[in-house]
Design a protein around this motif. Structure first.
Motif, short mmCIF file in Angstrom:
data_model
loop_
_atom_site.label_atom_id
_atom_site.label_comp_id
_atom_site.label_asym_id
_atom_site.label_seq_id
_atom_site.Cartn_x
_atom_site.Cartn_y
_atom_site.Cartn_z
N ILE A 61 10.21 54.89 20.43
CA ILE A 61 11.61 54.58 20.73
C ILE A 61 12.51 55.65 20.13
CG2 ILE A 61 13.49 52.94 20.25
CD1 ILE A 61 11.47 50.69 20.56
N ARG A 62 13.42 56.17 20.94
CA ARG A 62 14.39 57.16 20.47
C ARG A 62 15.61 56.44 19.91
NH1 ARG A 62 15.84 62.35 21.80
NH2 ARG A 62 14.49 62.44 23.64
N LYS A 63 16.06 56.85 18.73
CA LYS A 63 17.29 56.33 18.15
C LYS A 63 18.35 57.41 18.15
CE LYS A 63 15.33 52.71 15.23
NZ LYS A 63 15.28 52.12 13.87
N ILE A 64 19.56 57.00 18.45
CA ILE A 64 20.71 57.91 18.41
C ILE A 64 21.67 57.36 17.37
CG2 ILE A 64 22.60 58.95 19.73
CD1 ILE A 64 20.89 58.38 22.25
N ASN A 65 21.97 58.16 16.35
CA ASN A 65 22.79 57.69 15.23
C ASN A 65 22.24 56.39 14.66
OD1 ASN A 65 24.45 59.89 15.46
ND2 ASN A 65 26.08 58.82 16.53
N ALA A 66 20.92 56.34 14.55
CA ALA A 66 20.19 55.19 13.97
C ALA A 66 20.27 53.92 14.82
CB ALA A 66 20.68 54.90 12.55
N GLU A 67 20.69 54.02 16.08
CA GLU A 67 20.81 52.87 16.96
C GLU A 67 19.78 52.96 18.09
OE1 GLU A 67 22.86 50.42 16.43
OE2 GLU A 67 24.52 51.20 15.25
N VAL A 68 19.22 51.81 18.48
CA VAL A 68 18.32 51.73 19.62
C VAL A 68 19.15 51.49 20.88
CG1 VAL A 68 16.45 50.42 20.71
CG2 VAL A 68 16.41 50.85 18.24
N PHE A 69 18.91 52.29 21.91
CA PHE A 69 19.66 52.17 23.16
C PHE A 69 18.77 51.59 24.26
CE2 PHE A 69 22.50 54.74 20.82
CZ PHE A 69 23.74 54.67 21.44
N ARG A 70 19.43 50.90 25.18
CA ARG A 70 18.72 50.24 26.28
C ARG A 70 19.24 50.76 27.62
NH1 ARG A 70 15.70 46.00 25.39
NH2 ARG A 70 16.29 44.97 27.32
N ARG A 71 18.42 50.59 28.64
CA ARG A 71 18.69 51.16 29.96
C ARG A 71 19.78 50.40 30.72
NH1 ARG A 71 17.25 50.65 35.31
NH2 ARG A 71 16.70 52.60 36.39
N ILE A 72 20.72 51.14 31.30
CA ILE A 72 21.59 50.62 32.36
C ILE A 72 21.13 51.21 33.68
CG2 ILE A 72 23.92 50.68 33.33
CD1 ILE A 72 25.04 50.31 30.59
N ASN A 73 20.94 52.53 33.70
CA ASN A 73 20.28 53.19 34.83
C ASN A 73 19.49 54.37 34.26
OD1 ASN A 73 22.05 55.49 34.68
ND2 ASN A 73 23.57 54.39 35.91
N ASP A 74 18.97 55.24 35.10
CA ASP A 74 18.08 56.30 34.61
C ASP A 74 18.75 57.25 33.63
OD1 ASP A 74 16.05 55.29 36.08
OD2 ASP A 74 16.16 56.76 37.71
N LYS A 75 20.08 57.40 33.72
CA LYS A 75 20.79 58.36 32.87
C LYS A 75 21.77 57.73 31.89
CE LYS A 75 20.69 62.22 36.17
NZ LYS A 75 21.54 63.22 36.88
N VAL A 76 22.06 56.45 32.06
CA VAL A 76 23.07 55.79 31.22
C VAL A 76 22.41 54.68 30.41
CG1 VAL A 76 25.28 54.56 31.18
CG2 VAL A 76 24.85 56.29 32.95
N CYS A 77 22.66 54.71 29.10
CA CYS A 77 22.11 53.69 28.19
C CYS A 77 23.24 53.07 27.39
CB CYS A 77 21.11 54.32 27.23
SG CYS A 77 19.80 55.24 28.03
N TYR A 78 22.92 51.97 26.70
CA TYR A 78 23.95 51.31 25.90
C TYR A 78 23.35 50.75 24.62
CZ TYR A 78 22.18 46.63 26.81
OH TYR A 78 21.39 45.52 26.85
N THR A 79 24.23 50.51 23.66
CA THR A 79 23.88 49.73 22.48
C THR A 79 25.12 48.98 22.02
OG1 THR A 79 22.69 49.80 20.37
CG2 THR A 79 24.44 51.41 20.66
N LEU A 80 24.91 47.96 21.18
CA LEU A 80 25.98 47.21 20.57
C LEU A 80 25.97 47.56 19.09
CD1 LEU A 80 28.18 44.97 20.81
CD2 LEU A 80 26.37 43.30 20.39
N SER A 81 27.10 48.05 18.58
CA SER A 81 27.11 48.58 17.22
C SER A 81 28.35 48.16 16.45
CB SER A 81 27.05 50.13 17.28
OG SER A 81 27.15 50.69 16.00
N ALA A 82 28.22 48.10 15.15
CA ALA A 82 29.38 47.83 14.29
C ALA A 82 30.20 49.09 14.08
CB ALA A 82 28.91 47.29 12.94
N ARG A 83 29.63 50.24 14.48
CA ARG A 83 30.34 51.52 14.33
C ARG A 83 30.71 52.05 15.72
NH1 ARG A 83 25.93 55.00 11.46
NH2 ARG A 83 24.78 54.07 13.16
N PHE A 84 31.88 52.65 15.84
CA PHE A 84 32.26 53.16 17.15
C PHE A 84 31.80 54.58 17.39
CE2 PHE A 84 35.81 54.67 14.58
CZ PHE A 84 36.12 55.90 15.15
N ARG A 85 31.29 55.24 16.36
CA ARG A 85 30.78 56.60 16.55
C ARG A 85 29.52 56.81 15.73
NH1 ARG A 85 34.86 60.97 14.48
NH2 ARG A 85 36.55 59.65 15.09
#
Length: 200
Positions: free
Chosen positions: A176-200
């Motif tokens: 699993i790839r983490k971005i800024n220590a967050e796990v992201f999930r698929r919306i489509n092949d190029k767009v992912c999302y996460t829910l975070s307490a930090r905005f950046r």
């Protein structure tokens, strides 16, 4: 004693409302606002190549905007009221396209996008860039509820995901790839999302 059941019912109703707030369906939100969100990403990415900058709203009403403007030598951070002449003068001074930045601000406000920036990441020791978009929908702002941000990442090419929709390091590296220590999930092949307490 007579009021105790009423208090319990009110508390239960509030708890349900708070849970509903925190579990907004971000995939549905993205699909509903896709044309605007994708346009913001495209315009920002093209403009960033000419002159790096980021946009952040600093208040809940989306009336105060902070601009981080990067020149050849320095990065400047300014905060303005949306639409004030001082912002136009500053953009003009540093050679940014006033109309493009104003249109981005308008479109970001329309979909409750509180921050947009470019983020570098590495795959197989090669540098890539993605657009990082933070959403803070006003419709889900309730008192006593922890502030959470939905973060979208726009990748330049299709990504790999596991069977649960988690973003992976690559086709061969099934971690699993983490971005800024967050796990992201698929919306489509190029767009992912996460829910975070930090905005950046």
């Amino acid at each position: 004693m007579r009021n105790k059941p009423t208090h319990i019912l009110l508390y239960a109703a509030f708890a349900l409302l708070a849970c509903a707030c925190k579990t907004m369906n971000i995939s549905r939100y993205y699909r509903y606002h896709q044309s605007v969100l994708d346009s913001i990403e495209l315009v920002y990415k093209q403009s960033y190549k000419n002159k790096p900058f980021s946009i952040e709203f600093t208040d809940r009403a989306f009336d105060r905007v902070s601009l981080e403007l990067t020149t050849d030598t320095l990065t400047y951070i300014y905060e303005f009221w949306v639409g004030e002449d001082r912002m136009k003068d500053t953009l003009r001074k540093y050679g940014f396209d006033i109309q493009v930045v104003n249109n981005l601000i308008t479109n970001m406000r329309s979909v409750d996008c509180t921050w947009i920036n470019n983020l570098d990441y590495y795959t197989d020791e090669r540098k890539h860039s993605l657009v990082y978009v933070t959403l803070w929908p006003r419709a889900f702002n309730f008192p006593f509820v922890n502030k959470k941000y939905y973060i979208l990442t726009y990748f330049p090419q299709p990504q790999y995901f596991d069977s649960d929709g988690n973003l992976l390091m690559g086709r061969k590296l099934r971690r699993i790839r983490k971005i800024n220590a967050e796990v992201f999930r698929r919306i489509n092949d190029k767009v992912c999302y996460t829910l975070s307490a930090r905005f950046r």
